[in-house]
Design a protein around this motif. Structure first.
Motif, PDB file in Angstrom:
ATOM      1  N   GLU A  80      18.439   1.223 -13.700  1.00 28.74           N
ATOM      2  CA  GLU A  80      19.683   1.003 -14.457  1.00 28.74           C
ATOM      3  C   GLU A  80      20.861   1.615 -13.713  1.00 28.74           C
ATOM      4  O   GLU A  80      20.787   2.738 -13.213  1.00 28.74           O
ATOM      5  CB  GLU A  80      19.578   1.611 -15.859  1.00 28.74           C
ATOM      6  CG  GLU A  80      20.794   1.314 -16.711  1.00 28.74           C
ATOM      7  CD  GLU A  80      20.588   1.583 -18.183  1.00 28.74           C
ATOM      8  OE1 GLU A  80      21.544   1.375 -18.956  1.00 28.74           O
ATOM      9  OE2 GLU A  80      19.472   1.993 -18.574  1.00 28.74           O
ATOM     10  N   HIS A  81      21.953   0.861 -13.658  1.00 29.25           N
ATOM     11  CA  HIS A  81      23.172   1.328 -12.989  1.00 29.25           C
ATOM     12  C   HIS A  81      24.361   0.574 -13.560  1.00 29.25           C
ATOM     13  O   HIS A  81      24.262  -0.607 -13.872  1.00 29.25           O
ATOM     14  CB  HIS A  81      23.076   1.096 -11.477  1.00 29.25           C
ATOM     15  CG  HIS A  81      24.230   1.651 -10.703  1.00 29.25           C
ATOM     16  ND1 HIS A  81      24.287   2.982 -10.339  1.00 29.25           N
ATOM     17  CD2 HIS A  81      25.358   1.075 -10.236  1.00 29.25           C
ATOM     18  CE1 HIS A  81      25.411   3.190  -9.666  1.00 29.25           C
ATOM     19  NE2 HIS A  81      26.079   2.044  -9.600  1.00 29.25           N
ATOM     20  N   HIS A  82      25.479   1.283 -13.673  1.00 25.76           N
ATOM     21  CA  HIS A  82      26.717   0.663 -14.134  1.00 25.76           C
ATOM     22  C   HIS A  82      27.808   0.945 -13.108  1.00 25.76           C
ATOM     23  O   HIS A  82      27.884   2.041 -12.565  1.00 25.76           O
ATOM     24  CB  HIS A  82      27.113   1.198 -15.514  1.00 25.76           C
ATOM     25  CG  HIS A  82      26.086   0.898 -16.566  1.00 25.76           C
ATOM     26  ND1 HIS A  82      26.048  -0.288 -17.242  1.00 25.76           N
ATOM     27  CD2 HIS A  82      25.021   1.618 -17.007  1.00 25.76           C
ATOM     28  CE1 HIS A  82      25.028  -0.288 -18.075  1.00 25.76           C
ATOM     29  NE2 HIS A  82      24.382   0.858 -17.947  1.00 25.76           N
ATOM     30  N   VAL A  85      27.641  -0.619  -6.813  1.00 23.94           N
ATOM     31  CA  VAL A  85      26.452  -0.133  -6.113  1.00 23.94           C
ATOM     32  C   VAL A  85      26.855   0.048  -4.658  1.00 23.94           C
ATOM     33  O   VAL A  85      26.994  -0.912  -3.899  1.00 23.94           O
ATOM     34  CB  VAL A  85      25.279  -1.128  -6.229  1.00 23.94           C
ATOM     35  CG1 VAL A  85      24.077  -0.617  -5.444  1.00 23.94           C
ATOM     36  CG2 VAL A  85      24.914  -1.366  -7.687  1.00 23.94           C
ATOM     37  N   ASP A  89      24.119   4.748  -3.434  1.00 26.60           N
ATOM     38  CA  ASP A  89      23.338   4.302  -4.596  1.00 26.60           C
ATOM     39  C   ASP A  89      22.132   3.485  -4.141  1.00 26.60           C
ATOM     40  O   ASP A  89      21.009   3.713  -4.601  1.00 26.60           O
ATOM     41  CB  ASP A  89      24.198   3.437  -5.529  1.00 26.60           C
ATOM     42  CG  ASP A  89      25.436   4.153  -6.030  1.00 26.60           C
ATOM     43  OD1 ASP A  89      25.306   5.287  -6.519  1.00 26.60           O
ATOM     44  OD2 ASP A  89      26.528   3.578  -5.930  1.00 26.60           O
ATOM     45  N   PHE A  93      18.228   4.175  -4.817  1.00 26.26           N
ATOM     46  CA  PHE A  93      17.354   3.215  -5.509  1.00 26.26           C
ATOM     47  C   PHE A  93      16.086   2.971  -4.704  1.00 26.26           C
ATOM     48  O   PHE A  93      14.976   2.944  -5.249  1.00 26.26           O
ATOM     49  CB  PHE A  93      18.064   1.887  -5.737  1.00 26.26           C
ATOM     50  CG  PHE A  93      19.282   1.947  -6.609  1.00 26.26           C
ATOM     51  CD1 PHE A  93      19.546   3.049  -7.418  1.00 26.26           C
ATOM     52  CD2 PHE A  93      20.186   0.899  -6.621  1.00 26.26           C
ATOM     53  CE1 PHE A  93      20.685   3.103  -8.217  1.00 26.26           C
ATOM     54  CE2 PHE A  93      21.315   0.930  -7.423  1.00 26.26           C
ATOM     55  CZ  PHE A  93      21.575   2.032  -8.216  1.00 26.26           C
ATOM     56  N   ILE A 110      18.529  -4.703 -10.811  1.00 29.62           N
ATOM     57  CA  ILE A 110      19.505  -3.754 -11.366  1.00 29.62           C
ATOM     58  C   ILE A 110      19.805  -4.127 -12.807  1.00 29.62           C
ATOM     59  O   ILE A 110      20.282  -5.234 -13.103  1.00 29.62           O
ATOM     60  CB  ILE A 110      20.823  -3.749 -10.558  1.00 29.62           C
ATOM     61  CG1 ILE A 110      20.550  -3.482  -9.078  1.00 29.62           C
ATOM     62  CG2 ILE A 110      21.800  -2.735 -11.143  1.00 29.62           C
ATOM     63  CD1 ILE A 110      20.111  -2.094  -8.741  1.00 29.62           C
ATOM     64  N   ALA A 114      26.523  -3.983 -13.186  1.00 28.95           N
ATOM     65  CA  ALA A 114      26.622  -3.454 -11.822  1.00 28.95           C
ATOM     66  C   ALA A 114      27.166  -4.516 -10.872  1.00 28.95           C
ATOM     67  O   ALA A 114      26.883  -5.704 -11.025  1.00 28.95           O
ATOM     68  CB  ALA A 114      25.249  -2.983 -11.343  1.00 28.95           C
TER      69      ALA A 114
END
Length: 197
Positions: A80-82, A85, A89, A93, A110, A114
């Motif tokens: 999970e990422h907001h 990227v 990052d 990951f 993802i 993102a």
């Protein structure tokens, strides 16, 4: 065993600005007295949940029918990422995915709102990631997605766009995202599934 359907329903799906909207037409209806029901439909290869093959932005790139199924079926890592990227990052990951499962680190999904940057895309390309997926209808900034596409597709990374991961916890899954077998096409819709192992 739990199976997550991470696909959009086609006729109500999100559409990239400027692309045609999916449409269906009833050709026969038992409710109207016909002997059977029959539906015709039309859609863009990039509506809803779909794959981009290298030919989408690379003149000599593989088309959908030439993609190895091993790119779109196999272990995948959901993170999970907001927000953007960036390279740091993307490196994190990959490190987290490698710790969980080396094979899953070859297919990165993802979860969240993102946007992949060019520098992040280059990290995934350099790592020879087989597939990169996100919830947006495009990889990279919506206003200018070409550079990110070219980096990944130029590295033969398949793009899985328009997935839905809101109900999927982070972790390792079996991904099944085989595209429709559209000969010579640069992209194709697919019914994408994640199987919890």
């Amino acid at each position: 065993m739990e199976i997550y359907d991470i696909s959009q329903e086609v006729f109500s799906s999100c559409v990239y600005p400027g692309d045609p909207t999916p449409e269906k037409r009833t050709l026969a209806s038992m409710g109207a007295g016909d002997l059977y029901n029959l539906t015709a439909f039309s859609m863009c290869a990039h509506n809803g949940t779909h794959l981009d093959a290298p030919a989408h932005f690379m003149a000599d790139g593989k088309t959908v029918d030439a993609l190895p199924l091993s790119s779109v079926v196999g272990l995948a890592y959901v993170i999970e990422h907001h927000g953007e990227v960036r390279a740091t990052d993307a490196l994190q990951f990959l490190k987290d995915a490698q710790k969980s499962n080396a094979e899953a680190a070859r297919r990165i999904l993802i979860k969240g709102d993102a946007t992949l940057t060019e520098e992040g895309a280059q990290v995934f390309a350099d790592a020879k990631v087989l597939l990169f997926g996100n919830e947006s209808q495009t990889v990279g900034p919506e206003a200018a997605p070409m550079a990110v596409h070219k980096i990944l597709l130029g590295a033969d990374t398949v793009l899985l766009e328009g997935i839905r991961l809101q109900n999927v916890p982070a972790g390792v899954y079996l991904l099944v995202a085989a595209p429709l077998l559209l000969g010579g096409a640069e992209g194709a819709p697919c019914r994408a599934l994640l199987v919890q192992l």
